[in-house]
Write a protein that holds these residues in place. Structure first.
Motif, PDB file in Angstrom:
ATOM      1  N   PHE A   8     -14.331   4.156   7.224  1.00  0.00           N
ATOM      2  CA  PHE A   8     -15.876   4.321   7.103  1.00  0.00           C
ATOM      3  C   PHE A   8     -16.341   4.199   5.681  1.00  0.00           C
ATOM      4  CE2 PHE A   8     -15.461   6.600  11.087  1.00  0.00           C
ATOM      5  CZ  PHE A   8     -14.144   7.796  11.246  1.00  0.00           C
ATOM      6  N   ASP A   9     -15.323   3.365   5.041  1.00  0.00           N
ATOM      7  CA  ASP A   9     -15.821   2.555   4.322  1.00  0.00           C
ATOM      8  C   ASP A   9     -16.094   3.791   3.100  1.00  0.00           C
ATOM      9  OD1 ASP A   9     -18.109  -0.515   4.877  1.00  0.00           O
ATOM     10  OD2 ASP A   9     -16.229   0.269   3.281  1.00  0.00           O
ATOM     11  N   LEU A  10     -15.470   4.358   2.468  1.00  0.00           N
ATOM     12  CA  LEU A  10     -15.096   5.771   1.169  1.00  0.00           C
ATOM     13  C   LEU A  10     -15.783   5.294   0.283  1.00  0.00           C
ATOM     14  CD1 LEU A  10     -13.463   8.256   3.300  1.00  0.00           C
ATOM     15  CD2 LEU A  10     -15.847   7.924   3.310  1.00  0.00           C
ATOM     16  N   PHE A  11     -14.635   4.094  -0.049  1.00  0.00           N
ATOM     17  CA  PHE A  11     -14.645   3.530  -1.557  1.00  0.00           C
ATOM     18  C   PHE A  11     -14.257   2.424  -1.350  1.00  0.00           C
ATOM     19  CE2 PHE A  11     -10.351   2.882  -2.439  1.00  0.00           C
ATOM     20  CZ  PHE A  11      -8.976   3.896  -1.010  1.00  0.00           C
ATOM     21  N   PRO A  12     -14.742   0.819  -2.223  1.00  0.00           N
ATOM     22  CA  PRO A  12     -14.870  -0.460  -3.062  1.00  0.00           C
ATOM     23  C   PRO A  12     -13.048  -0.610  -2.110  1.00  0.00           C
ATOM     24  CG  PRO A  12     -16.031   0.537  -4.048  1.00  0.00           C
ATOM     25  CD  PRO A  12     -15.230   1.598  -3.417  1.00  0.00           C
ATOM     26  N   ASN A  13     -13.136  -1.795  -1.347  1.00  0.00           N
ATOM     27  CA  ASN A  13     -11.959  -2.137  -1.191  1.00  0.00           C
ATOM     28  C   ASN A  13     -10.178  -1.532  -0.671  1.00  0.00           C
ATOM     29  OD1 ASN A  13     -12.332  -5.330  -2.687  1.00  0.00           O
ATOM     30  ND2 ASN A  13     -11.928  -3.691  -4.565  1.00  0.00           N
ATOM     31  N   ALA A  14     -11.036  -0.617  -0.422  1.00  0.00           N
ATOM     32  CA  ALA A  14     -10.343   0.926   0.250  1.00  0.00           C
ATOM     33  C   ALA A  14      -8.739   0.209   1.597  1.00  0.00           C
ATOM     34  CB  ALA A  14     -11.151   1.191   1.392  1.00  0.00           C
ATOM     35  N   GLY A  15      -9.649  -0.889   2.241  1.00  0.00           N
ATOM     36  CA  GLY A  15      -8.911  -2.056   3.581  1.00  0.00           C
ATOM     37  C   GLY A  15      -7.610  -2.289   2.777  1.00  0.00           C
ATOM     38  N   ALA A  16      -7.900  -2.585   1.946  1.00  0.00           N
ATOM     39  CA  ALA A  16      -6.739  -4.033   0.821  1.00  0.00           C
ATOM     40  C   ALA A  16      -5.958  -2.774   0.790  1.00  0.00           C
ATOM     41  CB  ALA A  16      -7.443  -4.631  -0.424  1.00  0.00           C
ATOM     42  N   LEU A  17      -5.957  -1.766  -0.174  1.00  0.00           N
ATOM     43  CA  LEU A  17      -5.631  -1.064  -0.728  1.00  0.00           C
ATOM     44  C   LEU A  17      -4.279  -0.352   1.117  1.00  0.00           C
ATOM     45  CD1 LEU A  17      -4.368   0.643  -2.366  1.00  0.00           C
ATOM     46  CD2 LEU A  17      -6.206   2.804  -2.271  1.00  0.00           C
ATOM     47  N   PHE A  18      -4.986  -0.116   1.636  1.00  0.00           N
ATOM     48  CA  PHE A  18      -4.762   0.753   2.995  1.00  0.00           C
ATOM     49  C   PHE A  18      -3.638  -0.562   3.393  1.00  0.00           C
ATOM     50  CE2 PHE A  18      -3.298   1.905   7.135  1.00  0.00           C
ATOM     51  CZ  PHE A  18      -4.211   0.633   8.053  1.00  0.00           C
ATOM     52  N   ILE A  19      -3.501  -1.792   3.573  1.00  0.00           N
ATOM     53  CA  ILE A  19      -3.111  -2.428   4.154  1.00  0.00           C
ATOM     54  C   ILE A  19      -1.774  -2.507   2.811  1.00  0.00           C
ATOM     55  CG2 ILE A  19      -1.833  -4.735   4.018  1.00  0.00           C
ATOM     56  CD1 ILE A  19      -5.199  -5.427   4.861  1.00  0.00           C
ATOM     57  N   TRP A  20      -2.461  -2.969   1.963  1.00  0.00           N
ATOM     58  CA  TRP A  20      -0.578  -2.110   0.489  1.00  0.00           C
ATOM     59  C   TRP A  20       0.095  -1.335   1.156  1.00  0.00           C
ATOM     60  CZ3 TRP A  20       1.834  -5.947  -2.215  1.00  0.00           C
ATOM     61  CH2 TRP A  20       2.532  -5.559  -3.313  1.00  0.00           C
ATOM     62  N   LEU A  21      -0.359  -0.435   0.780  1.00  0.00           N
ATOM     63  CA  LEU A  21       0.060   0.649   0.776  1.00  0.00           C
ATOM     64  C   LEU A  21       1.290   1.020   1.737  1.00  0.00           C
ATOM     65  CD1 LEU A  21      -1.904   3.998  -0.555  1.00  0.00           C
ATOM     66  CD2 LEU A  21       0.687   3.045  -1.073  1.00  0.00           C
ATOM     67  N   THR A  22       0.480   0.121   3.349  1.00  0.00           N
ATOM     68  CA  THR A  22       0.988   0.235   4.291  1.00  0.00           C
ATOM     69  C   THR A  22       2.810   0.279   3.919  1.00  0.00           C
ATOM     70  OG1 THR A  22      -0.768   0.652   5.545  1.00  0.00           O
ATOM     71  CG2 THR A  22       1.322   0.531   7.020  1.00  0.00           C
ATOM     72  N   VAL A  23       2.113  -1.720   4.439  1.00  0.00           N
ATOM     73  CA  VAL A  23       3.860  -2.700   3.930  1.00  0.00           C
ATOM     74  C   VAL A  23       4.713  -2.379   2.643  1.00  0.00           C
ATOM     75  CG1 VAL A  23       4.123  -4.705   4.002  1.00  0.00           C
ATOM     76  CG2 VAL A  23       1.920  -4.288   4.946  1.00  0.00           C
ATOM     77  N   ALA A  24       3.554  -2.426   1.848  1.00  0.00           N
ATOM     78  CA  ALA A  24       4.535  -2.526  -0.035  1.00  0.00           C
ATOM     79  C   ALA A  24       5.302  -0.671   0.021  1.00  0.00           C
ATOM     80  CB  ALA A  24       3.668  -3.256  -0.417  1.00  0.00           C
ATOM     81  N   GLY A  25       4.050  -0.326  -0.013  1.00  0.00           N
ATOM     82  CA  GLY A  25       4.986   1.376  -0.239  1.00  0.00           C
ATOM     83  C   GLY A  25       5.769   1.420   0.720  1.00  0.00           C
ATOM     84  N   TRP A  26       4.643   2.182   2.298  1.00  0.00           N
ATOM     85  CA  TRP A  26       6.264   2.854   3.310  1.00  0.00           C
ATOM     86  C   TRP A  26       6.505   1.667   3.049  1.00  0.00           C
ATOM     87  CZ3 TRP A  26       3.842   3.054   8.548  1.00  0.00           C
ATOM     88  CH2 TRP A  26       4.824   3.582   9.496  1.00  0.00           C
ATOM     89  N   LEU A  27       6.650   0.736   4.348  1.00  0.00           N
ATOM     90  CA  LEU A  27       7.453   0.101   4.812  1.00  0.00           C
ATOM     91  C   LEU A  27       8.398  -0.823   3.940  1.00  0.00           C
ATOM     92  CD1 LEU A  27       5.850  -1.130   7.956  1.00  0.00           C
ATOM     93  CD2 LEU A  27       7.185   0.543   8.165  1.00  0.00           C
ATOM     94  N   LEU A  28       8.086  -1.351   3.741  1.00  0.00           N
ATOM     95  CA  LEU A  28       9.077  -2.742   2.701  1.00  0.00           C
ATOM     96  C   LEU A  28      10.119  -1.046   1.571  1.00  0.00           C
ATOM     97  CD1 LEU A  28      10.028  -4.811   0.949  1.00  0.00           C
ATOM     98  CD2 LEU A  28       8.210  -4.608  -0.905  1.00  0.00           C
ATOM     99  N   THR A  29       9.533  -0.081   1.040  1.00  0.00           N
ATOM    100  CA  THR A  29       9.756   0.858  -0.457  1.00  0.00           C
ATOM    101  C   THR A  29      11.057   1.289   1.044  1.00  0.00           C
ATOM    102  OG1 THR A  29       8.158   1.174  -0.670  1.00  0.00           O
ATOM    103  CG2 THR A  29      10.057   3.104  -1.487  1.00  0.00           C
ATOM    104  N   PHE A  30      10.829   2.089   1.922  1.00  0.00           N
ATOM    105  CA  PHE A  30      12.091   2.786   3.026  1.00  0.00           C
ATOM    106  C   PHE A  30      13.109   1.850   2.845  1.00  0.00           C
ATOM    107  CE2 PHE A  30      13.343   6.100   5.758  1.00  0.00           C
ATOM    108  CZ  PHE A  30      13.564   5.583   6.907  1.00  0.00           C
TER     109      PHE A  30
END
Lengths: 100, 421
Positions: free
Chosen positions: B304-326
C-alpha cells in the motif's frame, strides 16, 4: 524410585506414563520408547539416565536408531552399543562411563 | 561385550558425511561472497540493480537453498525412517546447484544474459531434483503431519519457483514475456515463503524441541498453522499473478497468523524444556523467528506504498533478516551435531558437542550480522549507498567469523578422530 521420579515428566508422552515404558530387570533398567513421536523418545531416555538411581546400564527398546541422542549421551558421560533385538526393534545398550 | 551391530536401520538413513557437509561448507563460502558483492564499490547503488540481484541470489540460492538441501537430505530421512534414494543423486544436485548459482550470479554482475539463463536453468534443475527427492521421501509417511505438510508445500512450491525462474531466465535471452512483474512477484513469494519459509517452519517443529530437549509443540495448533500458511501462500501467489492487492494482502495476513501461531507453540514448548541452560545458541533462532512476521508487515506496507523503498526493505528483512538469521542459527548447531554423529567410534564414543562449538566466533558473527541487517535496511530505506556498503562490510566480517566457526569444528573433529584411532 527412578520410575516415580520420571513420572511427572512422562504424562505427556503421547498418553503413556512412566509405568508403561520403564521397568527394571536383572540386567538393569529398560525403557521402551517404540511408538513415541520425536523428540519424546530422546527426552524419556535422557530423563531416565539423569535420575540418580538410574544405575550404570540401561537397555533402550526403540523403533529407530536414536542418532541425535548420541551426542547428548556423550555430554552426560554415557556410551552406547547397538545389539540384536526383536524384529523391527532397535535395541541400544547404554552404559555409564564415569563411576558414580 | 556385545558385538556392535551397525547394520540396523538408521545407519542406512545417515548419509555419508561428505553429502551434507559439502552443502554446508559451500553455503558458508557463498555467504562470504554475498556480502562481498554487496560491498563492492561498483555496487554503490540502491534498488534491484543487477549486482544487488546477484547478492540476493547468492543468499537465496547459495546459502539458503544450499543449507536447506543439505539439511533436508540428512534430517528428513532420520525423521521419516526412510532412506534417501541415492547419495550420488544428492552429490549431483550439489554440483548443479553450486555451479548454477556461481554461473548465474557472476553472469548477473557481468551483464551476460546467456550465462544468467544457463546458470538459472542449472540451479532450477538442481532444485527440482531436490523437490523430487523430498517428495519421494515423504510419500506414505503419515505421522508428523505438521512437518510433512509443510515439507509437501515446500516441495511443490519449489517446482513452481523453478518453472517461473527458468522462464524468467530464458526471457533474458529470448524476450518472449511481456510484463514480467507478476511472474517476478509470484516467483519471489513462492521461493521465500513457499519453499524456504515452509521448510524452515516445518523443520523447526522438530529441530527446536530437539535442541532444547522439550516436548513436541501442539500438533492441533500446528495443523491450524499449516492451514493458515498454505492458504495464505495460495492467496498471495494468486494475487501476485492477477495483480490483485486485496488477495495479496489477505494472503499476507493469513501467513502472518500461521507464522505467529507456529512460533507461539514453539515458545510454549520451549518454556517447559529439559535443557535449562541453552546458552547463546537460541538467540539467532528467536531473532530470526521474530523478524519473519515483521517482514510480512513491511510487505503489507509496501503493498500500500506506506513509505518509500518499503518493498526493498521487505525483501531484505525476509531474506536476510528472517531466513538467513534463522538458518545460520540452525546451521551452527546442526553442523556439530552431525559431525559428532558421524565421528562416533565402534565403542560408542562421540566428540563432546561442547568441545566442537566455538561459541565466541558465533557471538562475533551474530553481532556483526545484526549490525549489517540494520545498516543495510536503513540504507535501503534512506536510499544511501554508503550506509549499505558499511552494513555489508559488517556482514562480511561476520561471515568470516562464521567460516572460522566451521573451520574450528573441522579441526576439533579431525583431532578427535586421530586421538581415537
Amino acid at each position: 524410585m527412578a520410575k516415580a521420579r520420571l513420572a511427572p515428566m512422562m504424562t505427556d508422552f503421547n498418553g503413556k506414563t512412566a509405568t508403561d515404558i520403564v521397568w527394571q530387570a536383572q540386567d538393569g533398567w529398560h525403557i521402551d520408547v517404540r511408538g513415541l513421536k520425536p523428540p519424546s523418545p530422546m527426552m524419556a531416555i535422557l530423563g531416565l539416565i539423569e535420575m540418580p538411581d538410574a544405575g550404570t546400564r540401561i537397555v533402550v527398546h526403540h523403533d529407530r536408531e536414536p542418532l541425535f541422542l548420541y551426542p547428548e549421551l556423550a555430554e552426560r558421560g554415557w556410551r552406547w552399543q547397538l545389539v540384536p533385538g526383536d524384529p523391527g526393534e532397535v535395541r541400544v545398550i547404554l552404559s555409564r562411563e564415569a563411576p558414580y | 561385550m556385545f558385538p556392535v551391530d551397525i547394520s540396523q536401520n538408521a545407519k542406512g538413513r545417515l548419509l555419508p558425511p561428505d553429502v551434507p557437509f559439502r552443502f554446508f561448507a559451500t553455503a558458508i563460502l557463498f555467504h562470504i561472497l554475498a556480502w562481498l558483492v554487496l560491498i563492492w564499490p561498483a555496487q554503490a547503488q540502491t534498488g534491484l540493480s543487477w549486482p544487488v540481484l546477484a547478492a540476493l541470489h547468492l543468499i537465496t540460492l547459495g546459502v539458503l537453498a544450499m543449507v536447506a538441501a543439505g539439511a533436508s537430505f540428512q534430517l528428513l530421512p532420520v525423521a521419516t525412517k526412510r532412506s534417501v534414494r541415492s547419495p550420488d543423486l544428492c552429490r549431483a544436485v550439489y554440483w548443479m546447484l553450486a555451479g548454477g548459482t556461481l554461473f548465474f550470479t557472476v553472469s548477473l554482475i557481468a551483464g551476460f544474459p546467456i550465462g544468467v539463463a544457463v546458470g538459472g536453468v542449472m540451479a532450477a534443475l538442481a532444485l527440482v531434483t531436490v523437490a523430487v527427492l523430498l517428495a519421494d521421501n515423504l510419500l506414505g509417511v503419515d505421522d508428523m503431519p505438521v512437518v510433512t505438510g509443510h515439507a509437501w508445500i515446500a516441495a511443490l512450491s519449489l517446482v513452481a519457483v523453478e518453472a517461473l525462474g527458468g522462464m524468467l531466465a530464458l526471457n533474458l535471452v529470448f524476450g518472449f514475456l511481456g510484463d514480467r512483474s507478476p511472474l517476478l512477484l509470484a516467483h519471489g513469494i513462492l521461493a521465500i515463503f513457499g519453499f524456504m519459509g515452509m521448510l524452515v517452519q516445518g523443520f523447526s517443529t522438530i529441530l527446536l524441541p530437539m535442541f532444547s530437549l522439550s516436548l513436541a509443540p501442539s500438533e492441533k495448533l500446528g495443523r491450524i498453522a499449516l492451514t493458515l500458511n498454505g492458504s495464505g501462500l495460495l492467496l498471495a501467489v494468486a494475487g501476485a499473478l492477477v495483480e490483485e492487492p486485496l488477495a495479496l494482502s489477505l494472503g499476507g495476513v493469513l501467513g502472518l497468523c500461521g507464522m505467529g501461531l507456529l512460533a507461539w507453540t514453539l515458545v510454549a514448548a520451549f518454556k517447559k524444556r529439559m535443557r535449562k541452560r541453552t546458552g547463546f545458541f537460541f538467540l539467532p533462532i528467536w531473532t530470526g523467528m521474530a523478524l519473519g512476521p515483521l517482514a510480512i508487515l513491511f510487505g503489507l506496507a509496501a503493498l500500500f506504498d506506506l513509505f518509500p523503498n518499503a518493498g526493498a526493505l521487505f525483501i531484505w528483512l525476509t531474506v536476510a533478516g528472517w531466513l538467513l538469521t534463522f538458518l545460520l542459527g540452525v546451521l551452527q548447531r546442526i553442523m556439530p551435531f552431525l559431525a559428532s554423529m558421524h565421528s562416533a567410534t565402534a565403542l560408542g564414543r562421540t566428540p563432546l558437542l561442547s568441545q566442537l562449538m566455538a561459541e565466541t566466533l558465533t557471538k562475533i558473527h551474530f553481532v556483526l550480522h545484526m549490525l549489517a541487517l540494520i545498516a543495510v535496511g536503513a540504507g535501503l530505506v534512506l536510499d544511501h549507498p554508503l550506509v549499505i556498503q558499511a552494513g555489508a562490510l559488517s556482514g562480511l566480517v561476520g561471515a568470516l567469523a562464521f567460516a572460522g566457526y566451521g573451520f574450528e569444528l573441522f579441526r576439533c573433529v579431525r583431532r578427535f578422530k586421530q586421538d581415537n584411532i
